[in-house]
Enzyme design. Structure first.
Site, mmCIF file in Angstrom:
data_model
loop_
_atom_site.group_PDB
_atom_site.id
_atom_site.type_symbol
_atom_site.label_atom_id
_atom_site.label_comp_id
_atom_site.label_asym_id
_atom_site.label_seq_id
_atom_site.Cartn_x
_atom_site.Cartn_y
_atom_site.Cartn_z
ATOM 1 N N CYS A 107 0.808 -1.232 0.000
ATOM 2 C CA CYS A 107 0.000 0.000 0.000
ATOM 3 C C CYS A 107 0.839 1.279 0.000
ATOM 4 O O CYS A 107 0.406 2.283 -0.544
ATOM 5 C CB CYS A 107 -0.975 -0.028 1.166
ATOM 6 S SG CYS A 107 -2.098 -1.440 1.035
ATOM 7 N N HIS A 248 -3.062 5.801 5.496
ATOM 8 C CA HIS A 248 -3.573 4.783 4.573
ATOM 9 C C HIS A 248 -4.972 4.366 5.038
ATOM 10 O O HIS A 248 -5.186 4.056 6.219
ATOM 11 C CB HIS A 248 -2.620 3.590 4.539
ATOM 12 C CG HIS A 248 -3.175 2.421 3.807
ATOM 13 N ND1 HIS A 248 -3.801 2.535 2.582
ATOM 14 C CD2 HIS A 248 -3.215 1.103 4.135
ATOM 15 C CE1 HIS A 248 -4.195 1.339 2.190
ATOM 16 N NE2 HIS A 248 -3.863 0.451 3.111
ATOM 17 N N ASN A 278 -10.583 0.356 1.105
ATOM 18 C CA ASN A 278 -9.126 0.389 1.064
ATOM 19 C C ASN A 278 -8.696 0.268 -0.399
ATOM 20 O O ASN A 278 -8.839 -0.791 -1.004
ATOM 21 C CB ASN A 278 -8.597 -0.781 1.908
ATOM 22 C CG ASN A 278 -7.086 -0.908 1.885
ATOM 23 O OD1 ASN A 278 -6.415 -0.308 1.054
ATOM 24 N ND2 ASN A 278 -6.568 -1.718 2.793
HETATM 25 O O1 UT7 Z 1 -3.922 -2.368 3.337
HETATM 26 C C1 UT7 Z 1 -3.473 -3.001 4.487
HETATM 27 C C2 UT7 Z 1 -4.079 -4.292 4.530
HETATM 28 N N1 UT7 Z 1 -5.017 -4.750 5.422
HETATM 29 C C3 UT7 Z 1 -5.551 -4.241 6.545
HETATM 30 O O2 UT7 Z 1 -5.304 -3.157 6.960
HETATM 31 C C4 UT7 Z 1 -6.469 -5.134 7.302
HETATM 32 C C5 UT7 Z 1 -6.305 -4.990 8.786
HETATM 33 N N2 UT7 Z 1 -7.252 -5.849 9.507
HETATM 34 C C6 UT7 Z 1 -8.555 -5.544 9.596
HETATM 35 O O3 UT7 Z 1 -9.005 -4.530 9.100
HETATM 36 C C7 UT7 Z 1 -9.430 -6.483 10.390
HETATM 37 O O4 UT7 Z 1 -8.612 -7.458 11.011
HETATM 38 C C8 UT7 Z 1 -10.530 -7.176 9.548
HETATM 39 C C9 UT7 Z 1 -11.557 -6.164 9.112
HETATM 40 C C10 UT7 Z 1 -9.913 -7.867 8.335
HETATM 41 C C11 UT7 Z 1 -11.234 -8.216 10.394
HETATM 42 O O5 UT7 Z 1 -11.807 -7.595 11.531
HETATM 43 P P1 UT7 Z 1 -11.647 -8.231 12.986
HETATM 44 O O6 UT7 Z 1 -12.362 -7.357 13.910
HETATM 45 O O7 UT7 Z 1 -10.151 -8.435 13.201
HETATM 46 O O8 UT7 Z 1 -12.414 -9.584 12.842
HETATM 47 P P2 UT7 Z 1 -11.879 -11.065 13.025
HETATM 48 O O9 UT7 Z 1 -11.029 -11.456 11.847
HETATM 49 O O10 UT7 Z 1 -11.287 -11.216 14.401
HETATM 50 O O11 UT7 Z 1 -13.223 -11.885 12.953
HETATM 51 C C12 UT7 Z 1 -14.220 -11.767 13.966
HETATM 52 C C13 UT7 Z 1 -15.415 -12.549 13.515
HETATM 53 C C14 UT7 Z 1 -15.080 -13.938 13.009
HETATM 54 O O12 UT7 Z 1 -16.123 -14.799 13.423
HETATM 55 P P3 UT7 Z 1 -15.925 -15.794 14.673
HETATM 56 O O13 UT7 Z 1 -14.733 -16.629 14.323
HETATM 57 O O14 UT7 Z 1 -15.678 -14.888 15.839
HETATM 58 O O15 UT7 Z 1 -17.209 -16.523 14.711
HETATM 59 C C15 UT7 Z 1 -15.114 -13.792 11.520
HETATM 60 O O16 UT7 Z 1 -15.453 -14.989 10.866
HETATM 61 O O17 UT7 Z 1 -16.033 -11.855 12.426
HETATM 62 C C16 UT7 Z 1 -16.227 -12.791 11.362
HETATM 63 N N3 UT7 Z 1 -16.158 -12.060 10.093
HETATM 64 C C17 UT7 Z 1 -17.241 -11.507 9.538
HETATM 65 N N4 UT7 Z 1 -18.532 -11.467 9.897
HETATM 66 C C18 UT7 Z 1 -19.379 -10.802 9.094
HETATM 67 C C19 UT7 Z 1 -15.081 -11.818 9.341
HETATM 68 N N5 UT7 Z 1 -15.443 -11.100 8.251
HETATM 69 C C20 UT7 Z 1 -16.781 -10.892 8.359
HETATM 70 C C21 UT7 Z 1 -17.711 -10.234 7.553
HETATM 71 N N6 UT7 Z 1 -19.003 -10.205 7.975
HETATM 72 N N7 UT7 Z 1 -17.376 -9.594 6.413
#
Ligand code: UT7
Length: 321
Positions: A107, A248, A278
């Site tokens: 990025c 970013h 993003n």
């Molecule tokens: O450009 C740089 C690149 N990337 C980034 O900056 C990404 C940085 N990371 C993030 O923005 C976050 O980690 C995410 C948005 C990707 C994920 O958010 P989170 O709060 O860290 O969620 P998580 O991965 O801990 O997931 C929590 C729950 C999970 O369910 P369980 O296992 O607790 O039942 C996921 O399966 O949320 C679930 N989940 C969703 N639920 C509904 C993950 N994606 C989704 C979704 N809708 N789209």
């Protein structure tokens, strides 16, 4: 420095995402701050977005494409690996004396492009350079994987850079870093030399972005605040003396986490991830364009741009407007 931007016509809202993967508008807004993103369609491409952004930047700068010596495109989603976006748009914008190249640096690719442009200008190799951040990243994400596909959008931003003259914005410092030991946090495993395309790589969806979201989240929150404190110190200023912060546009919770740790008031953040998601290397360029164009950034103000992403790369730039 004149700026330009371009985003695709097609708007994909969180309600649209609910029809594609198992998600909700509420989850996406609460966890990321994103409401909508733009997605390329029809004859749009990374190069078409980049070329439009460049043409606007040239027109705003009063510079003819024929005066451009180099086009440097920070991108992680070129339309094709060969040719790159830079040489492709050299033809599209009719800049016959310009070279063209891509920088693939996650990025922060557009910061890397600006740094390369600044170095080439300072050394006298080039007079005028287009520094671009452009992405068709939605073509690289797995639209069956809900925690990545909801994040990304497409778009491009560009600036014309040249020797500084009084009255123009000045890129007064830029710093680039990488933490290559964490290179496996965001990857596209297959489709290149390590894992050439095969029926198996396609079956296993290994041509799409794989990201350890939680680790990226922690990386940004831990690494970036002390890094920015040091960057400001190296510029001879304190974070309080910065008028505008362009982070970013990864996730609103990351922006809030970094700004709270650094005591930066939310009014000083330029935010557009709610509308575009993003856009990887394009994100800070699009923010810069919008805030310059709508008059938020005023003459005499200091702007710090900062980004982090696949590599893991990161960096910052100080622009004195
Ligand atoms: O450009 C740089 C690149 N990337 C980034 O900056 C990404 C940085 N990371 C993030 O923005 C976050 O980690 C995410 C948005 C990707 C994920 O958010 P989170 O709060 O860290 O969620 P998580 O991965 O801990 O997931 C929590 C729950 C999970 O369910 P369980 O296992 O607790 O039942 C996921 O399966 O949320 C679930 N989940 C969703 N639920 C509904 C993950 N994606 C989704 C979704 N809708 N789209």
């Amino acid at each position: 420095m004149g700026a330009g931007m371009c985003v695709p016509k097609r708007l994909v809202t969180n309600e649209d995402m609910e029809r594609i993967v198992d998600t909700t508008d509420e989850w996406i807004v609460e966890r990321t701050g994103i409401h909508a993103r733009r997605v390329i369609s029809g004859d749009e491409s990374n190069a078409s977005l980049a070329a439009s952004a460049c043409l606007e930047a040239l027109s705003k700068s009063g510079v003819n494409p024929r005066e451009i010596d180099m086009i440097i495109v920070g991108t992680n989603s070129p339309d094709t690996l060969l040719p790159g976006v830079g040489p492709t748009i050299q033809g599209m914008i009719d800049a016959p004396d310009a070279g063209g190249m891509d920088i693939q640096a996650g990025c922060p690719g557009s910061l890397y492009a600006m740094a390369a442009a600044a170095g080439g200008i300072a050394s006298g190799i080039w007079n005028r350079v287009l520094a671009v951040g452009s992405e068709a990243f939605t073509r690289m994400v797995d639209w069956e994987h809900r925690s990545t596909c909801i994040l990304f959008g497409d778009g491009a931003g560009a600036v014309v850079m040249g020797e500084w003259r009084p009255g123009l914005p000045r890129l007064s410092n830029i710093d680039l870093k990488a933490d290559g030991k964490k290179h496996d946090m965001i990857v596209i495993p297959a489709g290149m030399a390590a894992e050439p395309a095969s029926p198996e790589t396609v079956r296993d969806r290994r041509h799409f972005v794989k990201m350890n979201g939680a680790d990226v989240f922690k990386f940004a929150n831990r690494k970036i605040p002390p890094y920015l404190e040091n960057f400001c110190a190296s510029c001879g200023i304190t974070p309080k003396e910065v008028d505008w912060w362009i982070f970013h546009q990864a996730n609103i919770r990351i922006l809030q986490g970094i700004s709270q740790r650094m005591g930066i008031p939310s009014e000083k953040l330029i935010v557009n991830l709610d509308r575009y998601g993003n856009t990887s290397a394009a994100s800070i360029m699009i923010c810069l364009y919008e805030a310059m164009t709508d008059g938020r950034i005023k003459s005499g103000q200091r702007v710090v741009m900062t980004s982090f992403g696949a590599g893991m790369t990161y960096g910052a730039a100080l622009i004195e407007c």
